[in-house]
Scaffold this active site. Structure first.
Site, PDB file in Angstrom:
ATOM      1  N   SER A 153      52.083  94.388 -23.105  1.00 51.19           N
ATOM      2  CA  SER A 153      52.063  93.085 -22.436  1.00 51.19           C
ATOM      3  C   SER A 153      53.186  92.998 -21.408  1.00 51.19           C
ATOM      4  O   SER A 153      54.251  93.601 -21.585  1.00 51.19           O
ATOM      5  CB  SER A 153      52.268  91.999 -23.491  1.00 51.19           C
ATOM      6  OG  SER A 153      52.562  90.769 -22.885  1.00 51.19           O
ATOM      7  N   TYR A 160      57.211  88.429 -31.044  1.00 50.67           N
ATOM      8  CA  TYR A 160      55.951  89.016 -30.553  1.00 50.67           C
ATOM      9  C   TYR A 160      56.246  90.081 -29.496  1.00 50.67           C
ATOM     10  O   TYR A 160      55.784  91.221 -29.589  1.00 50.67           O
ATOM     11  CB  TYR A 160      55.037  87.922 -29.969  1.00 50.67           C
ATOM     12  CG  TYR A 160      53.898  88.502 -29.159  1.00 50.67           C
ATOM     13  CD1 TYR A 160      52.873  89.212 -29.779  1.00 50.67           C
ATOM     14  CD2 TYR A 160      53.862  88.366 -27.764  1.00 50.67           C
ATOM     15  CE1 TYR A 160      51.846  89.773 -29.025  1.00 50.67           C
ATOM     16  CE2 TYR A 160      52.839  88.917 -27.011  1.00 50.67           C
ATOM     17  CZ  TYR A 160      51.828  89.618 -27.649  1.00 50.67           C
ATOM     18  OH  TYR A 160      50.813  90.184 -26.905  1.00 50.67           O
ATOM     19  N   LYS A 213      55.861  94.367 -29.454  1.00 49.17           N
ATOM     20  CA  LYS A 213      55.184  95.196 -28.436  1.00 49.17           C
ATOM     21  C   LYS A 213      56.148  96.241 -27.883  1.00 49.17           C
ATOM     22  O   LYS A 213      55.793  97.402 -27.704  1.00 49.17           O
ATOM     23  CB  LYS A 213      54.663  94.318 -27.292  1.00 49.17           C
ATOM     24  CG  LYS A 213      53.510  93.408 -27.680  1.00 49.17           C
ATOM     25  CD  LYS A 213      52.237  94.215 -27.873  1.00 49.17           C
ATOM     26  CE  LYS A 213      51.127  93.397 -28.487  1.00 49.17           C
ATOM     27  NZ  LYS A 213      49.956  94.163 -28.899  1.00 49.17           N
TER      28      LYS A 213
HETATM   29  P1  NAD Z   1      42.589  88.603 -30.202  1.00 53.57           P
HETATM   30  O1  NAD Z   1      43.367  87.946 -31.281  1.00 53.57           O
HETATM   31  O2  NAD Z   1      41.387  87.907 -29.679  1.00 53.57           O
HETATM   32  O3  NAD Z   1      42.149  90.072 -30.673  1.00 53.57           O
HETATM   33  C1  NAD Z   1      42.922  90.839 -31.550  1.00 53.57           C
HETATM   34  C2  NAD Z   1      41.984  91.335 -32.652  1.00 53.57           C
HETATM   35  O4  NAD Z   1      42.726  92.129 -33.572  1.00 53.57           O
HETATM   36  C3  NAD Z   1      41.351  90.198 -33.442  1.00 53.57           C
HETATM   37  O5  NAD Z   1      39.964  90.411 -33.489  1.00 53.57           O
HETATM   38  C4  NAD Z   1      41.975  90.322 -34.832  1.00 53.57           C
HETATM   39  O6  NAD Z   1      41.079  89.934 -35.855  1.00 53.57           O
HETATM   40  C5  NAD Z   1      42.312  91.798 -34.881  1.00 53.57           C
HETATM   41  N1  NAD Z   1      43.433  92.152 -35.757  1.00 53.57           N
HETATM   42  C6  NAD Z   1      44.673  91.574 -35.826  1.00 53.57           C
HETATM   43  N2  NAD Z   1      45.421  92.213 -36.736  1.00 53.57           N
HETATM   44  C7  NAD Z   1      44.663  93.217 -37.248  1.00 53.57           C
HETATM   45  C8  NAD Z   1      44.879  94.215 -38.236  1.00 53.57           C
HETATM   46  N3  NAD Z   1      46.036  94.305 -38.893  1.00 53.57           N
HETATM   47  N4  NAD Z   1      43.878  95.081 -38.503  1.00 53.57           N
HETATM   48  C9  NAD Z   1      42.689  94.990 -37.866  1.00 53.57           C
HETATM   49  N5  NAD Z   1      42.428  94.060 -36.942  1.00 53.57           N
HETATM   50  C10 NAD Z   1      43.397  93.183 -36.639  1.00 53.57           C
HETATM   51  O7  NAD Z   1      43.608  88.934 -29.027  1.00 53.57           O
HETATM   52  P2  NAD Z   1      43.326  89.466 -27.547  1.00 53.57           P
HETATM   53  O8  NAD Z   1      43.698  88.395 -26.606  1.00 53.57           O
HETATM   54  O9  NAD Z   1      41.983  90.094 -27.481  1.00 53.57           O
HETATM   55  O10 NAD Z   1      44.455  90.568 -27.467  1.00 53.57           O
HETATM   56  C11 NAD Z   1      44.212  91.939 -27.768  1.00 53.57           C
HETATM   57  C12 NAD Z   1      45.541  92.680 -27.716  1.00 53.57           C
HETATM   58  O11 NAD Z   1      46.115  92.514 -26.430  1.00 53.57           O
HETATM   59  C13 NAD Z   1      46.578  92.171 -28.711  1.00 53.57           C
HETATM   60  O12 NAD Z   1      47.282  93.283 -29.218  1.00 53.57           O
HETATM   61  C14 NAD Z   1      47.486  91.304 -27.864  1.00 53.57           C
HETATM   62  O13 NAD Z   1      48.793  91.242 -28.372  1.00 53.57           O
HETATM   63  C15 NAD Z   1      47.442  92.032 -26.529  1.00 53.57           C
HETATM   64  N6  NAD Z   1      47.724  91.159 -25.377  1.00 53.57           N
HETATM   65  C16 NAD Z   1      47.002  90.015 -25.209  1.00 53.57           C
HETATM   66  C17 NAD Z   1      47.285  89.169 -24.142  1.00 53.57           C
HETATM   67  C18 NAD Z   1      46.539  87.864 -23.959  1.00 53.57           C
HETATM   68  O14 NAD Z   1      47.031  86.995 -23.248  1.00 53.57           O
HETATM   69  N7  NAD Z   1      45.354  87.687 -24.522  1.00 53.57           N
HETATM   70  C19 NAD Z   1      48.288  89.512 -23.220  1.00 53.57           C
HETATM   71  C20 NAD Z   1      48.988  90.708 -23.411  1.00 53.57           C
HETATM   72  C21 NAD Z   1      48.689  91.529 -24.501  1.00 53.57           C
END
Ligand code: NAD
Ligand code: UDP
Length: 352
Positions: free
Chosen positions: A126, A150, A154
């Site tokens: 991120s 958080y 990362k």
């Molecule tokens: P999201 O919460 O929609 O998707 C994450 C998925 O991971 C969910 O389906 C959740 O059920 C699953 N999950 C969480 N912990 C788990 C575990 N221990 N085992 C198996 N599954 C697990 O989030 P997103 O927005 O799709 O983000 C995806 C990734 O991108 C994340 O790692 C997040 O930190 C990163 N990210 C997101 C953003 C944003 O703004 N959306 C920005 C930067 C980075």
């Protein structure tokens, strides 16, 4: 070509869109998700959209035994690792949960990958790893400094990936640093589905537009920006999904065995920004959303949110040069597709 990809967190917001892009690019997808922040319905809809049932395994990335079974029964080219928790506020209240899930989960995954000699990984990092940037646009060499658990989780994973490639040069580990993912699939069938009141700007705006929330609070109008409100690099989730395909294609090109079948080049640890390179202010986003949706978005200015920064946008050059990828879609596209998803699914995936 070995083209099977394990997608952890593939039922989530970015993961579900990426599954579609992977399928369209000829990759075969196996989703592994514990559904802690997502719904089975997202996978059903992805299957309907691609016209093929996605293989789904309900499981936790911290469950080494289950992961071993999955790796033993599939031959993966690599892993895209989305699984993780992402709420900044919650991470301050529950740091152990965030380190355990995000860092601990990645360690377990990497250990099992090593056992099965799967050495290609694309990790969801991120822009938050840059903290409050000294120079804009932010390039990958910028100093990394986080201000909350958080972000630290990362950054910790990035350090783990880096150390791993130093210890063993057969790993190829790409950390994609996302800026602000927004928008939804143009079909309106999948999109972002926050559990509670949204923390992020775009889902908040769309819930105000649909009438679920009364009014947007804009956190601060005294930042040194174009109109005093915060500036971010919003990127359409389908562009982001294509960025993952580009990263895998890059890994495939780099690690493919040479003519005589011996040499393979790993890429080591490779951090890459995924952003558009353009900053948009909160007020600009509200105005475009209002225009494309035809809805009024009532708002009020309130105090700055603790921990927020004034401006954040990417240098997108490295992705363009190495991955031959760049974002294509506009802020209007992002608002239009968010509104389409929100108005077709006022309660998200909750069908009751
Ligand atoms: P999201 O919460 O929609 O998707 C994450 C998925 O991971 C969910 O389906 C959740 O059920 C699953 N999950 C969480 N912990 C788990 C575990 N221990 N085992 C198996 N599954 C697990 O989030 P997103 O927005 O799709 O983000 C995806 C990734 O991108 C994340 O790692 C997040 O930190 C990163 N990210 C997101 C953003 C944003 O703004 N959306 C920005 C930067 C980075
Ligand atoms: N923001 C806001 N009201 C909200 C949510 C966010 O004014 O209800 C602002 C926030 O202060 C920041 C921008 O919108 O300037 C983007 O915030 P978001 O939480 O979506 O992303 P991040 O802060 O993680 O970049």
């Amino acid at each position: 070509m070995k083209n099977k990809i394990l997608v952890t967190g593939g039922a989530g917001y970015i993961g579900s869109h990426t599954c579609i892009a992977l399928h369209e690019a000829g990759y075969e997808v196996v989703v592994y998700d514990n559904l802690s922040n997502s719904s089975r319905e997202a996978i059903n809809r992805v299957s309907t959209l691609i016209g093929q049932t996605i293989e789904f395994i309900e499981g936790d990335v911290r469950d080494a035994e289950l992961l071993r079974k999955v790796f033993a029964s599939h031959e993966f080219f690599g892993v895209i690792h989305f699984a993780g928790l992402k709420a900044v506020g919650e991470s301050v209240a529950k740091p152990l949960l965030y380190y355990n899930n995000n860092a601990g989960g990645t360690i377990t995954l990497l250990e099992v990958m090593a056992e099965y000699s799967v050495k290609n990984l694309v990790f969801s990092s991120s822009a938050t790893v840059y903290g409050d940037p000294e120079i804009l646009p932010i390039d990958e060499k910028s100093k990394r400094a986080c201000t909350n658990p958080y972000g630290q989780s990362k950054l910790t994973v990035e350090h783990i990936l880096e150390d791993l490639t130093v210890s063993d040069d057969s790993w190829s580990l790409i950390a994609l640093r996302y800026f602000n993912p927004v928008g939804a699939h143009p079909s309106g069938q999948i999109g972002e589905d926050p559990n509670d009141i949204p923390n992020n700007l775009m889902p908040y705006i769309s819930q105000v537009a649909i009438g679920k929330l009364n009014k947007l609070s804009i956190f601060g109008n005294d930042y040194p920006t174009i109109d005093g409100t915060g500036v971010r690099d919003f990127i359409h989730v389908t562009d982001l999904a294509q960025g993952h395909v580009a990263a895998l294609n890059y890994l495939d090109k780099q690690t493919r065995p040479s003519e005589d079948g011996t040499a393979q080049n790993s890429v080591g640890f490779l951090p890459i920004n995924l952003g558009t390179g353009k900053g948009t202010s909160v007020l600009e986003l509200v105005s475009v959303f209002s225009e494309v949706s035809g809805q009024t978005i009532p708002y009020q200015f309130t105090d700055r949110r603790v921990g927020d920064i004034a401006s954040c946008y990417a240098s997108a050059d490295k992705a363009k040069n190495l991955l031959e990828w760049q974002a294509e879609l506009s802020i209007a596209d992002m608002c239009r597709d968010t509104w389409h998803w929100q108005s077709m699914n006022p309660n998200g995936y909750n069908l009751s």
